[in-house]
Enzyme design. Structure first.
Site, PDB file in Angstrom:
ATOM      1  N   ASN A  12       0.872  -1.393  -0.045  1.00 55.48           N
ATOM      2  CA  ASN A  12      -0.147   0.112   0.131  1.00 55.48           C
ATOM      3  C   ASN A  12       0.747   1.709  -0.050  1.00 55.48           C
ATOM      4  OD1 ASN A  12      -1.755   1.648   0.593  1.00 55.48           O
ATOM      5  ND2 ASN A  12      -2.059   1.628   2.824  1.00 55.48           N
ATOM      6  N   HIS A  99      -9.629   1.852   4.250  1.00 52.93           N
ATOM      7  CA  HIS A  99      -8.246   2.161   5.672  1.00 52.93           C
ATOM      8  C   HIS A  99      -8.755   3.118   6.238  1.00 52.93           C
ATOM      9  CE1 HIS A  99      -4.429   2.803   6.619  1.00 52.93           C
ATOM     10  NE2 HIS A  99      -4.249   2.060   6.367  1.00 52.93           N
ATOM     11  N   GLU A 171      -5.550  -4.355  10.473  1.00 51.20           N
ATOM     12  CA  GLU A 171      -4.873  -3.391  10.636  1.00 51.20           C
ATOM     13  C   GLU A 171      -5.008  -2.964  12.008  1.00 51.20           C
ATOM     14  OE1 GLU A 171      -2.675  -2.264   7.070  1.00 51.20           O
ATOM     15  OE2 GLU A 171      -4.356  -1.291   6.783  1.00 51.20           O
ATOM     16  N   GLY A 177       2.569   2.375  10.663  1.00 51.17           N
ATOM     17  CA  GLY A 177       3.335   3.759  10.511  1.00 51.17           C
ATOM     18  C   GLY A 177       4.086   3.984  11.803  1.00 51.17           C
ATOM     19  N   GLY A 235       4.953   1.330   4.970  1.00 47.27           N
ATOM     20  CA  GLY A 235       5.900   1.982   4.290  1.00 47.27           C
ATOM     21  C   GLY A 235       7.203   0.693   3.492  1.00 47.27           C
TER      22      GLY A 235
HETATM   23  P1  PGA Z   1       2.778   0.711   7.889  1.00 48.42           P
HETATM   24  O1  PGA Z   1       1.423   0.944   6.868  1.00 48.42           O
HETATM   25  O2  PGA Z   1       3.020  -0.677   6.756  1.00 48.42           O
HETATM   26  O3  PGA Z   1       3.747   1.444   6.932  1.00 48.42           O
HETATM   27  O4  PGA Z   1       2.367   0.597   9.132  1.00 48.42           O
HETATM   28  C1  PGA Z   1       0.706  -0.560   7.101  1.00 48.42           C
HETATM   29  C2  PGA Z   1      -1.035   0.001   6.532  1.00 48.42           C
HETATM   30  O5  PGA Z   1      -1.118   1.068   6.753  1.00 48.42           O
HETATM   31  O6  PGA Z   1      -1.220  -0.751   5.203  1.00 48.42           O
END
Ligand code: PGA
Length: 257
Positions: A12, A99, A171, A177, A235
Site C-alpha cells: 500500500n 483503510h 490493521e 506507521g 512503509g
Molecule cells: P505500515 O502501514 O506498514 O507503514 O505500518 C500499513 C498500512 O497502513 O496499510
C-alpha cells in the site's frame, strides 16, 4: 502437519511515488516476484494516476495491482471521485477500501465502506477491506466489538458468494506507521475471531492479511500464524528489498510445514 494456505502480500504505497522512482520500484518488484514460490501472490496498490504505469510495467509479471480507494458512487457529476470501473479499466485486480486513514481523515463510516466494497465487487475487482481498532479501543477491551462491527457491516450487504471474493486486512490503528507491530499472538487472536465470523457467513477461505509495521524482521513470525494469510504493507513496500524480503518470508512459511 498441515499445509499452510497460500500467502498474499500487498503493498500500500499511500500518497507516495513519482513516475521515475515508481519505475525502478515496480521493475525490481516484478523481477523479484518471479523468483518467489508459487504459493505466494504479490500485489501493489498505487495512487490513481499511476495505475497506467503499474499496468505497463507489471503486465505479464506475477505482480497484480490496484487502487487504494474507490468512490461509493457509480458515475456522474461528482468532481474528484474515481469509480471502481475506472480502476478496472487499467487491468487492476485489487482495490483497498476502509483503510483507517480514510475512516479517520475522510470520516468514512462503516456503512460507506460497505458500499465501496460492493462497488469494487461489481467492477469485478477484489476489495481489500481494512479493519482495526484504535489504542483507546484496545485498552478498553473493545477490539473484538470494533472489528466485529466493521466486518459485519460489510458482510450484511453481501451474499456468501460475494463475501467469499473479499480479502480482509486486520490493521490495528496503533500499529500503522508506528514501528510497533502487533505481536504475532495479538494478531492471530483477532484473525481467529474474524475467521469465525467469515466461516459463519460461508466465507471461511477469505484471505486474512495483517497490516501495521510489518517489516522484514517480523514478517515471518506473523505469517507463521495459522490465521494470518499474508500482509498489507505500507512503509516497507516503498523499498524493493524490504518488500521482497517480506514476500520471501511469506514464501518461507507457505510451503508444507
Ligand atoms: P505500515 O502501514 O506498514 O507503514 O505500518 C500499513 C498500512 O497502513 O496499510
Amino acid at each position: 502437519m498441515s499445509k499452510q494456505r497460500a500467502k498474499l502480500v500487498v503493498g500500500n504505497w499511500k500518497m507516495h511515488g513519482r513516475l521515475a522512482e515508481n519505475a525502478v520500484l515496480l521493475e525490481a518488484v516484478a523481477q523479484g516476484a518471479g523468483a518467489l514460490p508459487e504459493s505466494v501472490r504479490v500485489g501493489v496498490c498505487v495512487p490513481f494516476p499511476y495505475l497506467a504505469q503499474a499496468q505497463a510495467l507489471l503486465q505479464g509479471s506475477r505482480v497484480t495491482w490496484g487502487a487504494q480507494d474507490v468512490s461509493a458512487l457509480t458515475e456522474g457529476a461528482y468532481t474528484g471521485e474515481v469509480a471502481a470501473p475506472m480502476v478496472a479499466d487499467f487491468g487492476s485486480s485489487l482495490a483497498i477500501v476502509g483503510h483507517s486513514e480514510r475512516r479517520a481523515y475522510h470520516r468514512e463510516s462503516a456503512e460507506l465502506v460497505a458500499v465501496k466494497a460492493q462497488r469494487v465487487l461489481e467492477a469485478g475487482l477484489t476489495p481489500i477491506v481494512c479493519l482495526g481498532e484504535t489504542a483507546e479501543e484496545r485498552d478498553a477491551g473493545k477490539t473484538e466489538q470494533v472489528v466485529g462491527e466493521q466486518l459485519d457491516t460489510v458482510l450484511a450487504k453481501l451474499s456468501s458468494g460475494e463475501a467469499a471474493r473479499l480479502v480482509v486486512a486486520y490493521e490495528p490503528v496503533w500499529a500503522i506507521g508506528s514501528g510497533q507491530s502487533a505481536t504475532a499472538q495479538q494478531a492471530q487472536d483477532v484473525h481467529a475471531f474474524l475467521r469465525a465470523r467469515l466461516v459463519a457467513k460461508g466465507a471461511g477461505e477469505v484471505p486474512l492479511l495483517y497490516g501495521g509495521s510489518v517489516k522484514p524482521d517480523n514478517a515471518e513470525e506473523l505469517f507463521r500464524q495459522p490465521d494470518i494469510d499474508g500482509g498489507l504493507i505500507g512503509g516497507a513496500s516503498l523499498h524493493d528489498q524490504d518488500f521482497l524480503a517480506i514476500c520471501g518470508a511469506a514464501g518461507a512459511v507457505s510451503v508444507t510445514q
